[in-house]
Design an enzyme around this catalytic site. Structure first.
Site, PDB file in Angstrom:
ATOM      1  CB  CYS A  96      -0.949   0.030   1.300  1.00 12.01           C
ATOM      2  SG  CYS A  96      -1.840  -1.344   1.495  1.00 12.01           S
ATOM      3  CB  CYS A 211     -13.037  -1.617   6.627  1.00  7.23           C
ATOM      4  SG  CYS A 211     -13.163  -2.816   8.156  1.00  7.23           S
ATOM      5  CB  SER A 212     -10.357   1.638   2.955  1.00  7.06           C
ATOM      6  OG  SER A 212      -9.443   0.510   3.317  1.00  7.06           O
ATOM      7  CG  HIS A 332      -6.680   0.834   0.126  1.00  9.63           C
ATOM      8  ND1 HIS A 332      -5.612   1.580  -0.714  1.00  9.63           N
ATOM      9  CD2 HIS A 332      -6.060   0.522   1.035  1.00  9.63           C
ATOM     10  CE1 HIS A 332      -4.288   1.393  -0.060  1.00  9.63           C
ATOM     11  NE2 HIS A 332      -4.796   0.445   0.947  1.00  9.63           N
TER      12      HIS A 332
END
Length: 384
Positions: A96, A211-212, A332
């Site tokens: 990430c 949460c993404s 994301h």
């Protein structure tokens, strides 16, 4: 917020002169390939620039891709699709944190004199980075939500952080995403604290809205040397400070109340840039889970350790954070996330934000993190 006599632009020699985004999405997965999304972000970048795109493209001598996708030779393929004959063409992958690390690589090429004009393109699909297969120490806890939940529980125990504090982060960032037309949640509507608390349990104490969401996405930035920056951009944004830190790949060596890699990377960036945390006007922090934004407030030095919950309540003044919705609101896309963060801070500093514009910004910060807090990069940007 800032001392008037501090010269924050001394010795900056690499600037961001262009930026672009493709829409972060899941619905269009079958409509566009990853390369098409990457091309969309580059086209958007050139459309945002005053300089003639064709002439500018011919001057690009480095192209770097940032992606965790399993495809190989991505930088060379993208260069071929764009018709760019760069001397330096390569790919950066660090989960990430790939985007920020790709920018750091491009910065290094220019600062060393190997390049004058470097294009960085981050892109990824909704299928990347969902399992942490390499660390057997995690046992069955292989999804990122498992380790985020450990941090949340520990912060609650140590500092009295509540579920409501976590929910406030989600509410804020989803609201900011409503002003960002490239965000996944741009047209999905706002949520309130009760919505977050009532959303589906994922891993205690995290709910679905903590949460993404993994997305397809792409983002591009163009970096230039000081010699040419102002000839292609009226208001370049200068890279003033850089920090990066890694402790390997295993969660079992991490203090669950502090992201030590963030602390270390931030210390390096502040020192290089001659900047203090209180001087930062706008920041993009890595909020793939709500607890991570609260930890970032503390680890970046915006508030004291344990006071992150007070900051999200508004009881402590901090910079404007995740003005485009952050990871929670934008979505994301591992390889694109760090580049999209840089795009948002750049737009804020250029006073061209498509999202909520923060007035009188001069100093911005990007915090990109990966893999259970085992790696982080911090970049300071300054309006010249």
């Amino acid at each position: 917020m800032r001392d008037a006599d501090v010269n924050v632009n001394t010795n900056a020699n690499v600037a961001i002169v262009g930026y672009g985004l493709a829409r972060f999405n899941r619905d269009e997965a079958s409509k566009y390939s990853l390369y098409e999304l990457a091309l969309q972000s580059v086209v958007d970048m050139f459309s945002n620039m005053e300089y003639d795109a064709r002439s500018l493209k011919d001057g690009i001598d480095a192209l770097i891709t940032s992606t965790t996708d399993s495809s190989t030779y991505t930088a060379s393929i993208l260069a071929d699709m764009l018709g760019i004959r760069a001397r330096i063409v390569n790919r950066v992958e660090s989960m990430c944190s790939s985007g920020a690390d790709a920018l750091i690589a491009a910065y290094s090429y220019i600062a060393s004199g190997l390049s004058n004009l470097a294009l960085v393109v981050g892109f990824d699909s909704s299928n990347s980075g969902m399992l942490l297969d390499w660390d057997v120490a995690r046992g069955d806890m292989r999804h990122p939500a498992h380790w985020a939940a450990l941090y949340a529980k520990k912060h609650m125990q140590e500092f009295g952080t509540s579920r409501e504090h976590l929910a406030m982060v989600a509410v804020k960032n989803r609201r900011s995403a409503l002003t960002n037309e490239k965000a996944y949640f741009y047209d999905k509507g706002a949520v309130d604290v009760d919505d977050v608390l009532r959303s589906k349990p994922v891993v205690e104490p995290l709910r679905l809205y903590d949460c993404s969401i993994a997305c397809n996405g792409a983002a591009s930035i163009l970096l230039a040397s000081a010699d040419i920056a102002k000839s292609v951009c009226r208001e370049p944004v200068w890279i003033k400070g850089i920090g990066s830190s890694s402790i390997g790949a295993s969660i079992n060596s991490i203090d669950l109340t502090t992201m030590h890699v963030t602390v270390d990377a931030a210390r390096q960036a502040y020192k290089m840039g001659n900047v203090r945390p209180e001087m930062v006007d706008v920041a993009q922090v890595h909020d793939s889970f709500t607890i991570l934004e609260i930890l970032a407030y503390e680890d970046l030095g915006f508030v004291e350790k344990g006071k992150g919950g007070y900051a999200v309540e508004g009881r402590i003044s901090i910079p404007a954070v995740n003005t485009d919705g952050g990871v929670l609101g934008r979505g994301h896309s591992s390889g694109a996330t760090g580049i999209a963060q840089v795009v948002e801070v750049t737009r804020q500093l250029m006073h061209k934000a498509g999202s909520r514009q923060i007035k009188d910004c001069r100093i911005g910060l990007v915090h990109n993190m990966a893999a259970a807090g085992t790696h982080a990069s911090v970049i300071l940007l300054v309006r010249g």
